[in-house]
Design a protein around this motif. Structure first.
Motif, PDB file in Angstrom:
ATOM      1  N   GLY A   1      49.747  53.056  44.750  1.00  0.00           N
ATOM      2  CA  GLY A   1      50.090  51.818  45.444  1.00  0.00           C
ATOM      3  C   GLY A   1      49.010  50.750  45.441  1.00  0.00           C
ATOM      4  N   LYS A   2      47.861  51.030  44.824  1.00  0.00           N
ATOM      5  CA  LYS A   2      46.783  50.036  44.734  1.00  0.00           C
ATOM      6  C   LYS A   2      47.017  49.160  43.510  1.00  0.00           C
ATOM      7  CE  LYS A   2      43.466  53.179  46.813  1.00  0.00           C
ATOM      8  NZ  LYS A   2      42.303  54.024  46.554  1.00  0.00           N
ATOM      9  N   ALA A   3      46.574  47.929  43.593  1.00  0.00           N
ATOM     10  CA  ALA A   3      46.790  46.959  42.517  1.00  0.00           C
ATOM     11  C   ALA A   3      46.133  47.391  41.215  1.00  0.00           C
ATOM     12  CB  ALA A   3      46.238  45.598  42.933  1.00  0.00           C
ATOM     13  N   ALA A   4      46.781  47.048  40.111  1.00  0.00           N
ATOM     14  CA  ALA A   4      46.135  47.156  38.804  1.00  0.00           C
ATOM     15  C   ALA A   4      45.051  46.085  38.761  1.00  0.00           C
ATOM     16  CB  ALA A   4      47.143  46.946  37.683  1.00  0.00           C
ATOM     17  N   ILE A   5      44.074  46.264  37.894  1.00  0.00           N
ATOM     18  CA  ILE A   5      42.983  45.290  37.790  1.00  0.00           C
ATOM     19  C   ILE A   5      42.786  44.909  36.330  1.00  0.00           C
ATOM     20  CG2 ILE A   5      40.508  44.875  38.137  1.00  0.00           C
ATOM     21  CD1 ILE A   5      40.639  46.986  40.411  1.00  0.00           C
ATOM     22  N   ILE A   6      42.769  43.614  36.083  1.00  0.00           N
ATOM     23  CA  ILE A   6      42.389  43.089  34.778  1.00  0.00           C
ATOM     24  C   ILE A   6      40.995  42.494  34.953  1.00  0.00           C
ATOM     25  CG2 ILE A   6      42.789  41.327  33.010  1.00  0.00           C
ATOM     26  CD1 ILE A   6      45.773  41.584  33.558  1.00  0.00           C
ATOM     27  N   SER A   7      40.052  42.949  34.165  1.00  0.00           N
ATOM     28  CA  SER A   7      38.698  42.410  34.185  1.00  0.00           C
ATOM     29  C   SER A   7      38.475  41.654  32.889  1.00  0.00           C
ATOM     30  CB  SER A   7      37.678  43.547  34.317  1.00  0.00           C
ATOM     31  OG  SER A   7      36.367  43.035  34.234  1.00  0.00           O
ATOM     32  N   LEU A   8      38.076  40.398  33.009  1.00  0.00           N
ATOM     33  CA  LEU A   8      37.818  39.550  31.848  1.00  0.00           C
ATOM     34  C   LEU A   8      36.393  39.031  31.900  1.00  0.00           C
ATOM     35  CD1 LEU A   8      41.110  37.488  32.064  1.00  0.00           C
ATOM     36  CD2 LEU A   8      40.595  39.252  30.368  1.00  0.00           C
ATOM     37  N   GLU A   9      35.785  38.952  30.733  1.00  0.00           N
ATOM     38  CA  GLU A   9      34.415  38.455  30.643  1.00  0.00           C
ATOM     39  C   GLU A   9      34.329  36.967  30.958  1.00  0.00           C
ATOM     40  OE1 GLU A   9      30.842  38.991  27.470  1.00  0.00           O
ATOM     41  OE2 GLU A   9      32.809  38.461  26.658  1.00  0.00           O
ATOM     42  N   LYS A  10      35.351  36.209  30.521  1.00  0.00           N
ATOM     43  CA  LYS A  10      35.320  34.764  30.745  1.00  0.00           C
ATOM     44  C   LYS A  10      36.733  34.209  30.774  1.00  0.00           C
ATOM     45  CE  LYS A  10      34.737  33.723  25.838  1.00  0.00           C
ATOM     46  NZ  LYS A  10      33.972  32.960  24.856  1.00  0.00           N
ATOM     47  N   ALA A  11      36.834  33.003  31.312  1.00  0.00           N
ATOM     48  CA  ALA A  11      38.111  32.297  31.364  1.00  0.00           C
ATOM     49  C   ALA A  11      38.471  31.826  29.960  1.00  0.00           C
ATOM     50  CB  ALA A  11      38.017  31.111  32.322  1.00  0.00           C
ATOM     51  N   PRO A  12      39.754  31.583  29.716  1.00  0.00           N
ATOM     52  CA  PRO A  12      40.169  31.177  28.368  1.00  0.00           C
ATOM     53  C   PRO A  12      39.645  29.797  27.992  1.00  0.00           C
ATOM     54  CG  PRO A  12      42.000  30.974  29.886  1.00  0.00           C
ATOM     55  CD  PRO A  12      40.880  31.629  30.638  1.00  0.00           C
TER      56      PRO A  12
END
Length: 142
Positions: free
Chosen positions: A78-89
């Motif tokens: 039930g915990k959120a998935a996480i997307i980790s990105l190095e930088k914004a597009p």
């Protein structure tokens, strides 16, 4: 200190100035599906690993982020998935990386919701990817 900054930015709905180490945090709603996808944008792999460890049952380390412009961590209990990105597009390659991670989040959302990929569910997958993408790019524009 950076974690506090991230939390304050998230609560205020603001983003860091463009000339700083771009750090940002926001959540994407699952729409029809009862899920949330947290997005963390930071070049600081220590911070990213700590955020993932604090929010999911994982032993991820900063070295796990080496060479990765983006990573997606699946939903857990039930915990959120996480997307980790190095930088914004900023350019087409960044956008392609983000689309790659959003596809992972879409697949995870559908699996979590019990929707197997098939000819009859393909359109539902496409709509979910579209829904997450629309939220992501609208939040980045802010």
């Amino acid at each position: 200190m950076r974690k506090l900054l991230l939390i304050l930015l998230a609560l205020s709905g603001c983003t860091a100035p463009e000339d700083s180490l771009h750090e940002d945090f926001f959540s994407l709603r699952g729409g029809t599906f009862p899920v949330t996808v947290d997005v963390l944008i930071t070049p600081d792999v220590e911070m990213a690993a700590q955020y993932v460890r604090d929010n999911l049952d994982t032993t991820v380390q900063p070295c796990d982020f080496d060479g990765a412009a983006g990573l997606t961590f699946d939903f857990q209990d039930g915990k959120a998935a996480i997307i980790s990105l190095e930088k914004a597009p900023l350019d087409p390659e960044d956008i392609a990386i983000i689309n790659h991670e959003l596809l992972h989040a879409t697949m995870n959302t559908m699996r979590y919701s019990g929707v197997s990929l098939s000819d009859s569910s393909e359109e539902a997958y496409a709509y979910q990817l579209q829904y997450l993408s629309n939220q992501f790019y609208n939040k980045i524009k802010q």
